[in-house]
Design a protein around this motif. Structure first.
Motif, mmCIF file in Angstrom:
data_model
loop_
_atom_site.group_PDB
_atom_site.id
_atom_site.type_symbol
_atom_site.label_atom_id
_atom_site.label_comp_id
_atom_site.label_asym_id
_atom_site.label_seq_id
_atom_site.Cartn_x
_atom_site.Cartn_y
_atom_site.Cartn_z
ATOM 1 N N TYR A 289 -22.313 97.687 113.712
ATOM 2 C CA TYR A 289 -22.152 98.470 112.484
ATOM 3 C C TYR A 289 -22.950 97.881 111.321
ATOM 4 N N ARG A 290 -22.855 96.578 111.131
ATOM 5 C CA ARG A 290 -23.447 95.951 109.946
ATOM 6 C C ARG A 290 -24.957 95.756 110.105
ATOM 7 N N PHE A 291 -25.363 95.217 111.221
ATOM 8 C CA PHE A 291 -26.774 94.872 111.389
ATOM 9 C C PHE A 291 -27.559 95.944 112.155
ATOM 10 N N GLY A 292 -26.845 96.724 112.958
ATOM 11 C CA GLY A 292 -27.515 97.831 113.630
ATOM 12 C C GLY A 292 -27.580 99.086 112.793
ATOM 13 N N LYS A 293 -26.858 99.098 111.656
ATOM 14 C CA LYS A 293 -26.851 100.244 110.743
ATOM 15 C C LYS A 293 -26.438 101.530 111.451
ATOM 16 N N LYS B 122 -35.591 109.265 113.799
ATOM 17 C CA LYS B 122 -36.030 109.338 115.191
ATOM 18 C C LYS B 122 -35.977 107.993 115.903
ATOM 19 N N GLY B 123 -36.325 106.921 115.219
ATOM 20 C CA GLY B 123 -36.298 105.612 115.869
ATOM 21 C C GLY B 123 -34.899 105.200 116.280
ATOM 22 N N LYS B 124 -33.959 105.349 115.372
ATOM 23 C CA LYS B 124 -32.572 105.000 115.691
ATOM 24 C C LYS B 124 -32.012 105.934 116.757
ATOM 25 N N PHE C 71 -20.036 106.271 115.693
ATOM 26 C CA PHE C 71 -20.733 106.038 116.957
ATOM 27 C C PHE C 71 -20.720 104.571 117.375
ATOM 28 N N VAL C 72 -20.099 103.713 116.579
ATOM 29 C CA VAL C 72 -20.081 102.286 116.900
ATOM 30 C C VAL C 72 -19.304 101.993 118.185
ATOM 31 N N PRO C 73 -18.055 102.476 118.356
ATOM 32 C CA PRO C 73 -17.310 102.123 119.582
ATOM 33 C C PRO C 73 -17.984 102.579 120.866
ATOM 34 N N VAL C 74 -18.473 103.828 120.905
ATOM 35 C CA VAL C 74 -19.077 104.303 122.150
ATOM 36 C C VAL C 74 -20.394 103.587 122.416
ATOM 37 N N THR C 75 -21.142 103.244 121.360
ATOM 38 C CA THR C 75 -22.386 102.496 121.552
ATOM 39 C C THR C 75 -22.103 101.102 122.092
ATOM 40 N N CYS C 76 -21.065 100.455 121.561
ATOM 41 C CA CYS C 76 -20.709 99.116 122.034
ATOM 42 C C CYS C 76 -20.241 99.144 123.484
ATOM 43 N N ALA C 77 -19.378 100.113 123.825
ATOM 44 C CA ALA C 77 -18.890 100.207 125.205
ATOM 45 C C ALA C 77 -20.040 100.437 126.176
ATOM 46 N N ALA C 78 -20.940 101.365 125.821
ATOM 47 C CA ALA C 78 -22.079 101.645 126.695
ATOM 48 C C ALA C 78 -23.030 100.452 126.755
ATOM 49 N N GLY C 79 -23.266 99.803 125.612
ATOM 50 C CA GLY C 79 -24.174 98.661 125.594
ATOM 51 C C GLY C 79 -23.650 97.489 126.401
ATOM 52 N N GLY D 105 -16.117 91.373 116.858
ATOM 53 C CA GLY D 105 -17.422 90.842 116.475
ATOM 54 C C GLY D 105 -18.563 91.709 116.954
ATOM 55 N N VAL D 106 -18.433 92.248 118.168
ATOM 56 C CA VAL D 106 -19.471 93.153 118.684
ATOM 57 C C VAL D 106 -19.527 94.424 117.845
ATOM 58 N N LEU D 107 -18.357 94.996 117.558
ATOM 59 C CA LEU D 107 -18.313 96.215 116.747
ATOM 60 C C LEU D 107 -18.910 95.972 115.360
#
Length: 634
Positions: free
Chosen positions: A25-29, A242-244, A34-42, A19-21
């Motif tokens: 991916y879906r709402f964070g675009k 740049k924002g993302k 980069f989804v797994p490493v972003t989720c682990a770090a977040g 669900g986090v992944l």
């Protein structure tokens, strides 16, 4: 029944993680790479802030429930037909197969490195037992000043998936493979399998450096440079958003800075490239036929005029936010050390200047360390030097071949020069650490030097492979257009060379991975004979309720083979498995020691019968020849 409960908890955890992944991916675009490493770090950052405010367990439960909610949204989208699953790809099959193999292997691995039991596994066990960060009076954790970045993620996984060492290693290795997946995110042309096979060869080659810090332990010396590589890959992929880019790098750099004391060095190096990407937008003109000479396989940089000052100001603000957000977790940890842990003397503290009468001895001490350090740094037999020389030679050769044969100027040369500067700065920091901050006994033997050197070499080799992959991608003479990949070669000879390159890089990658797998299998087979294996066979792996530990006093008898007693390894290992603070070790158990043990200890652990001396083979009629725990009192 208990087994069924554990299986349900694991299933719910996997649903939560999915669900986090999905949410990211879906709402964070965020691109899937980069989804797994972003989720682990977040997740780690959320738990880190929760731990600082004394709410570690509620923060973990909040993430868990949010993940379950995300899985609910995913199921709703599937039912409504709003999910379009991606088509399979050759790279996806290969990467997924490799991950599955290592997951199965990791689940049966056990911890065996000294530093696991002196800190990394110890802090994870403490977090799982106490649901809080160690305080000023927590003497069971000797290095309370170490940042807990990766440890809180392992805590999160093990809180719901079980406390086994295999679960700890799976959590750690999931971060490693998430970083590897992010590295592949730099590829633009997805239909060029050579780019994936080349990067796969590079990632597998890094396992050669990882022999001293294998994935069968919780050490972060391999994770740190991989996080930096993931940050660089994200900056390259999102340099036009740049924002993302700002949001992603706040998460990745912020997490990197609290993984270890040296984390800010790796975060700073990656951060420099991120800031450079903030002010630079590259328009790629690639894939044109060789007859169209202007800008073939070259970059052109978009120029910013003074009339676009608003855009520049916006990027300047994004840069400030990235710097501030990336440094905030590290600064918060330093504040925590100065307040909640005030007065604690860390292991790596800058010492006072020596008194005048001791200056000659200090000068000899420094000269000895400098001499040994330089000899080790330039020793051709060391793994780090071999990789440094090999990668340098390969990079120079590739740049010259591209210039002379392909008539292209690869950026790999500039990356190589930057790598030299970063490596020199890192080695200078290592030398400073040995001279002024590390305890003298460890500094004299350059403790951990091979591991530290391999850590920076992972970053050095990794950026070279990434830079070479980008240059290769920009050097194809023909684009893959709507007519299909079969028209993507300038000649039959070019296609044949491409196929040979794919085959060669793919086989090398498989060979490196096969070697790593065999090494891990061998380590697993020999684990029972290792010090942790022998200790666990006698003691077991003890877990107690919150705020509870074994308060009995233990004396451990073990031989000092390889310095395992004198350097404290036996004591650390036994403290971890016993979960007891009062543990002492002797390498000579004789009659006198046994008499004293009756007064001072509750139990004696015979870890090695060779440590039992004449006259110390029995006490109170009970013999002590075998490996087991003997009660002295009560």
């Amino acid at each position: 029944m208990e087994h069924m409960t554990d299986m349900i908890k694991i299933l719910l955890f996997l649903l939560s993680l999915w669900g986090v992944l999905f949410t990211v991916y879906r709402f964070g675009k965020v691109k899937i790479w980069f989804v797994p490493v972003t989720c682990a770090a977040g997740i780690s950052l959320i738990l880190f802030w929760g731990g600082l405010f004394g709410q570690l367990a509620p923060a973990a439960d909040l993430v868990f429930l949010a993940g379950l909610a995300g899985s609910g949204v995913f199921l709703y989208c599937v039912i409504k037909g709003r999910i379009r699953f991606p088509a399979w790809s050759l790279f996806g099959v290969c990467f997924g197969t490799g991950v599955i193999v290592f997951v199965i292997l990791t689940a049966y691995l056990r911890l065996d490195h000294y530093d696991n039991f002196s800190h990394w596994a110890l802090i994870v066990k403490y977090l799982l037992t106490e649901d809080s960060f160690p305080g000023r009076d927590t003497t069971l954790i000797p290095f309370r000043d170490y940042p807990p970045g990766s440890s809180v993620f392992i805590y999160y996984v093990c809180r719901f998936a079980g406390h086994s060492q295999g679960a700890m290693l799976l959590a750690q290795n999931s971060m490693i493979f998430a970083c590897f997946l992010a590295v592949f995110g730099i590829v633009k042309e997805r239909r060029r399998f050579l780019l994936y096979s080349f990067l796969a060869m590079g990632c597998a080659f890094l396992s050669y450096l990882n022999l001293t810090i294998r994935i069968n332990n919780l050490l972060v010396d391999f994770l740190l440079p991989l996080l930096a590589l993931a940050s660089v890959a994200a900056a390259y992929q999102y340099r036009d958003e740049k924002g993302k880019l700002c949001i992603l790098e706040i998460i990745l750099l912020g997490f990197t800075g609290i993984v270890k004391g040296t984390g800010m060095f790796f975060a700073g190096i990656a951060g420099l490239y991120v800031l450079w990407s903030m002010f630079r937008t590259e328009k790629l003109h690639m894939g044109k036929p060789r007859t169209e000479k202007p800008h073939v396989g070259r970059f052109r940089t978009e120029k910013y005029h003074t009339g676009k000052s608003g855009r520049i100001m916006k990027r300047f603000l994004y840069s400030l936010l990235t710097i501030a957000g990336g440094m905030l977790p590290f600064l918060a940890w330093q504040y925590h050390l100065r307040t909640d842990l005030a007065g604690f003397q860390g292991k790596f503290e800058i010492g006072d200047a020596p008194a005048p009468e001791f200056e000659p001895a200090a000068e000899i001490f420094h000269e000895s360390i400098v001499r040994d350090f330089l000899r080790t740094a330039f020793d051709p037999s060391t793994r780090a030097f071999q990789v440094f020389a090999l990668c340098s030679l390969a990079a120079v050769t590739a740049v010259l071949c591209a210039r002379l044969r392909l008539k292209r100027r690869w950026r790999l040369g500039r990356i190589l020069l930057s790598g030299y500067i970063v490596t020199a700065a890192y080695y200078a920091g290592m030398l400073y650490m040995y001279l002024y901050t590390m305890p003298e006994d460890e500094a004299l033997r350059l403790a951990g030097s091979d591991r530290y050197a391999c850590s920076i070499m992972v970053l050095f080799a990794g950026v070279l492979f990434m830079g070479a992959a980008i240059d290769i991608e920009h050097s194809f003479a023909v684009d893959i257009d709507e007519r299909g990949a079969y028209r993507a070669y300038s000649s039959p000879g070019a296609k044949r060379r491409y196929q040979y390159a794919v085959l060669g890089t793919f086989l090398l990658a498989v060979n490196f991975l096969y070697s790593e797998i065999n090494g891990l299998i061998s380590i697993r087979q020999e684990w029972d004979a290792s010090l942790p294996g022998q200790a666990e066979q006698i003691i077991g792996d003890r877990w107690y309720g919150k705020g509870t530990m074994d308060e009995r006093r233990y004396l451990v008898a073990a031989s000092d083979e390889n310095g395992q007693v004198s350097d404290g390894e036996v004591r650390y290992v036994c403290r971890y498995y016993l979960w007891a603070e009062d543990v002492e070790v002797t390498d000579r158990l004789d009659e006198k020691v046994l008499e004293e043990a009756q007064e001072n200890y509750d139990c004696i652990i015979i870890l090695d019968p060779d440590a039992v001396q004449e006259g110390g083979t029995e006490i109170g009629g009970e013999k002590y020849p075998g490996r087991r725990i003997y009660r002295v009192k009560g």
